[in-house]
Design a protein around this motif. Structure first.
Motif, short mmCIF file in Angstrom:
data_model
loop_
_atom_site.label_atom_id
_atom_site.label_comp_id
_atom_site.label_asym_id
_atom_site.label_seq_id
_atom_site.Cartn_x
_atom_site.Cartn_y
_atom_site.Cartn_z
N HIS A 97 0.83 -1.21 0.00
CA HIS A 97 0.00 0.00 0.00
C HIS A 97 0.86 1.26 0.00
O HIS A 97 0.61 2.21 -0.76
CB HIS A 97 -0.92 0.01 1.22
N LEU A 98 1.87 1.29 0.86
CA LEU A 98 2.73 2.47 0.94
C LEU A 98 3.50 2.69 -0.35
O LEU A 98 3.70 3.84 -0.79
CB LEU A 98 3.70 2.32 2.11
N ALA A 99 3.93 1.61 -1.00
CA ALA A 99 4.65 1.75 -2.26
C ALA A 99 3.77 2.39 -3.33
O ALA A 99 4.22 3.23 -4.12
CB ALA A 99 5.15 0.38 -2.74
N THR A 100 2.49 2.00 -3.36
CA THR A 100 1.56 2.60 -4.32
C THR A 100 1.37 4.08 -4.02
O THR A 100 1.34 4.91 -4.94
CB THR A 100 0.21 1.86 -4.26
N PHE A 101 1.23 4.43 -2.75
CA PHE A 101 1.07 5.84 -2.35
C PHE A 101 2.29 6.66 -2.76
O PHE A 101 2.17 7.70 -3.41
CB PHE A 101 0.85 5.91 -0.84
N TYR A 102 3.48 6.19 -2.40
CA TYR A 102 4.69 6.95 -2.73
C TYR A 102 4.96 6.96 -4.23
O TYR A 102 5.54 7.91 -4.77
CB TYR A 102 5.89 6.37 -1.98
N ASP A 103 4.53 5.92 -4.93
CA ASP A 103 4.68 5.89 -6.39
C ASP A 103 3.91 7.04 -7.02
O ASP A 103 4.43 7.76 -7.89
CB ASP A 103 4.18 4.55 -6.92
N ARG A 104 2.67 7.22 -6.60
CA ARG A 104 1.85 8.32 -7.12
C ARG A 104 2.39 9.67 -6.65
O ARG A 104 2.46 10.63 -7.43
CB ARG A 104 0.41 8.16 -6.64
N LEU A 105 2.77 9.75 -5.38
CA LEU A 105 3.20 11.02 -4.81
C LEU A 105 4.53 11.49 -5.40
O LEU A 105 4.75 12.69 -5.59
CB LEU A 105 3.32 10.87 -3.29
N SER A 106 5.41 10.55 -5.72
CA SER A 106 6.74 10.92 -6.22
C SER A 106 6.69 11.46 -7.65
O SER A 106 7.68 12.02 -8.12
CB SER A 106 7.68 9.72 -6.16
N ALA A 107 5.55 11.32 -8.31
CA ALA A 107 5.42 11.89 -9.66
C ALA A 107 5.56 13.40 -9.63
O ALA A 107 6.05 14.01 -10.58
CB ALA A 107 4.08 11.49 -10.27
N THR A 108 5.13 14.02 -8.54
CA THR A 108 5.24 15.47 -8.39
C THR A 108 6.23 15.88 -7.30
O THR A 108 6.53 17.06 -7.15
CB THR A 108 3.87 16.10 -8.06
N ARG A 109 6.72 14.90 -6.55
CA ARG A 109 7.68 15.15 -5.48
C ARG A 109 8.82 14.15 -5.63
O ARG A 109 8.85 13.13 -4.94
CB ARG A 109 7.01 15.01 -4.11
N PRO A 110 9.78 14.42 -6.52
CA PRO A 110 10.86 13.46 -6.81
C PRO A 110 11.64 13.03 -5.57
O PRO A 110 12.22 11.94 -5.55
CB PRO A 110 11.75 14.21 -7.80
N GLY A 111 11.64 13.86 -4.53
CA GLY A 111 12.38 13.52 -3.33
C GLY A 111 11.84 12.30 -2.60
O GLY A 111 12.50 11.76 -1.71
N LEU A 112 10.63 11.86 -2.99
CA LEU A 112 10.01 10.71 -2.33
C LEU A 112 10.26 9.39 -3.08
O LEU A 112 9.75 8.35 -2.67
CB LEU A 112 8.51 10.94 -2.18
N ARG A 113 11.03 9.44 -4.15
CA ARG A 113 11.25 8.22 -4.92
C ARG A 113 11.97 7.14 -4.11
O ARG A 113 11.72 5.95 -4.28
CB ARG A 113 12.05 8.55 -6.19
N ARG A 114 12.86 7.58 -3.22
CA ARG A 114 13.56 6.59 -2.39
C ARG A 114 12.57 5.88 -1.46
O ARG A 114 12.67 4.67 -1.26
CB ARG A 114 14.66 7.26 -1.58
N ARG A 115 11.61 6.62 -0.93
CA ARG A 115 10.61 5.97 -0.06
C ARG A 115 9.78 4.97 -0.86
O ARG A 115 9.43 3.90 -0.36
CB ARG A 115 9.68 7.02 0.55
N ARG A 116 9.48 5.32 -2.09
CA ARG A 116 8.73 4.41 -2.96
C ARG A 116 9.50 3.12 -3.15
O ARG A 116 8.95 2.01 -3.03
CB ARG A 116 8.49 5.09 -4.30
N GLN A 117 10.81 3.24 -3.46
CA GLN A 117 11.60 2.03 -3.70
C GLN A 117 11.78 1.23 -2.42
O GLN A 117 11.75 -0.01 -2.44
CB GLN A 117 12.95 2.38 -4.30
#
Length: 322
Positions: A239-259
């Motif tokens: 669930h969190l990966a999906t959230f950060y995946d969407r959020l990192s589209a406009t906030r590149p700094g969150l890509r590490r959290r997504r991964q």
């Protein structure tokens, strides 16, 4: 094609409720009432019944549906149910034992309620489909002003979640993202508890703490997890990966959290799916396979990351088969 977390028997809200309805019907909860209006103490009663074999209906006051709009976080903060006082006492006892928290749960004040509502809006804007099929499983939110734990929930009292109001940057965007992740984390737990109410085994089979969790090694906490904890954690990380995946589209700094979240979900499901049939019945294995199918793509990993994902079950020395 990758499955998504808001479809199918483990993702779609209506399907999850339909499959788990029998457990609540046995407790005397009217099927005419909303399946998403289950009070946490009724869920606790059902959990106890499923684990101990009780067959009698729950007390009348437990079977009163939870009031409030499913789409509004305002119902999280209501304390108008006849079982709410007993719920607070139940959670207070749990907070002293299961969760090892010093502070007892309390109703979020107006300021914290606004922060949580803002975090809810962020989720509704970022992952609307996922949040629509996850948020309604939460019925009560409690504040535990602790700086040692951001959020928590109990597998035997689904629908009640704990979120800490302690923050060094309350009201900032970072605070809103943090609270959104906490809400999604615990709402995913509440959803999984409802899923498990339809299982023949309401809890995953017991196992030793044998899964050496790489991101837990330096925390000073228990470094190995058992099967039960790993299953529910993988579900949350997806669930969190999906959230950060969407959020990192406009906030590149969150890509590490997504991964990070995607890696953790993949690591746990990879280990769990290596367990022999004797360790997992078909329902649990099917749920893990479905969870694995929902994880967002990992992207490029370091050599160390690739090595962790390819670990065979035999590399965990504390694992005991049979």
């Amino acid at each position: 094609m990758r499955d998504v977390l808001w479809t199918g028997i483990y993702g779609a809200m209506d399907e999850i409720c339909r499959r788990s309805r029998a457990a609540y019907a046995t407790a005397g909860f009217s099927q005419r009432a909303s399946a998403l209006a289950v009070h946490p103490l009724l869920d606790n009663f059902v959990w106890e019944a499923l684990t101990s074999g009780w067959t009698e209906p729950a007390a009348d006051h437990l079977r009163v549906p939870v009031a409030g709009d499913l789409d509004s976080p305002a119902r999280w903060f209501r304390r108008d149910h006849p079982a709410d006082s007993a719920l607070a006492a139940h959670l207070r006892a749990a907070a002293c034992s299961d969760l090892e928290l010093a502070d007892e749960p309390c109703t979020p004040d107006e300021t914290f309620a606004r922060r949580l509502t803002g975090a809810c809006r962020l989720l509704a804007a970022t992952v609307p489909e996922l949040w629509q099929h996850t948020a309604p499983f939460v019925t009560r939110v409690f504040d535990i002003p602790s700086d040692g734990m951001s959020s928590a929930s109990l597998d035997h009292t689904g629908g009640a979640i704990f979120v800490s109001s302690v923050s060094g940057d309350a009201g900032s965007e970072a605070d809103r993202i943090h609270l959104a992740a906490c809400l999604l984390h615990e709402a995913a737990h509440s959803k999984s508890y409802r899923i498990f109410r339809a299982f023949e085994q309401v809890r995953a089979p017991e196992s030793p703490d044998f899964i050496d969790v790489p991101w837990w090694r330096s925390t000073g906490q228990t470094w190995a997890w058992d099967v039960d904890r790993s299953i529910v954690a993988a579900h949350v990380y997806s669930h969190l990966a999906t959230f950060y995946d969407r959020l990192s589209a406009t906030r590149p700094g969150l890509r590490r959290r997504r991964q990070q979240a995607a890696f953790r979900a993949r690591f746990l499901t990879n280990v769990l799916l290596q367990l022999p049939p004797s360790a997992l019945n078909p329902q649990w294995r099917d749920f893990i396979e479905w969870t694995a199918s929902t994880i967002v793509p990992l992207g490029k990993l370091t050599d160390a990351g690739e090595k962790e994902l390819s670990r065979p079950l035999s590399s965990f020395p504390l694992y005991r088969s049979g």
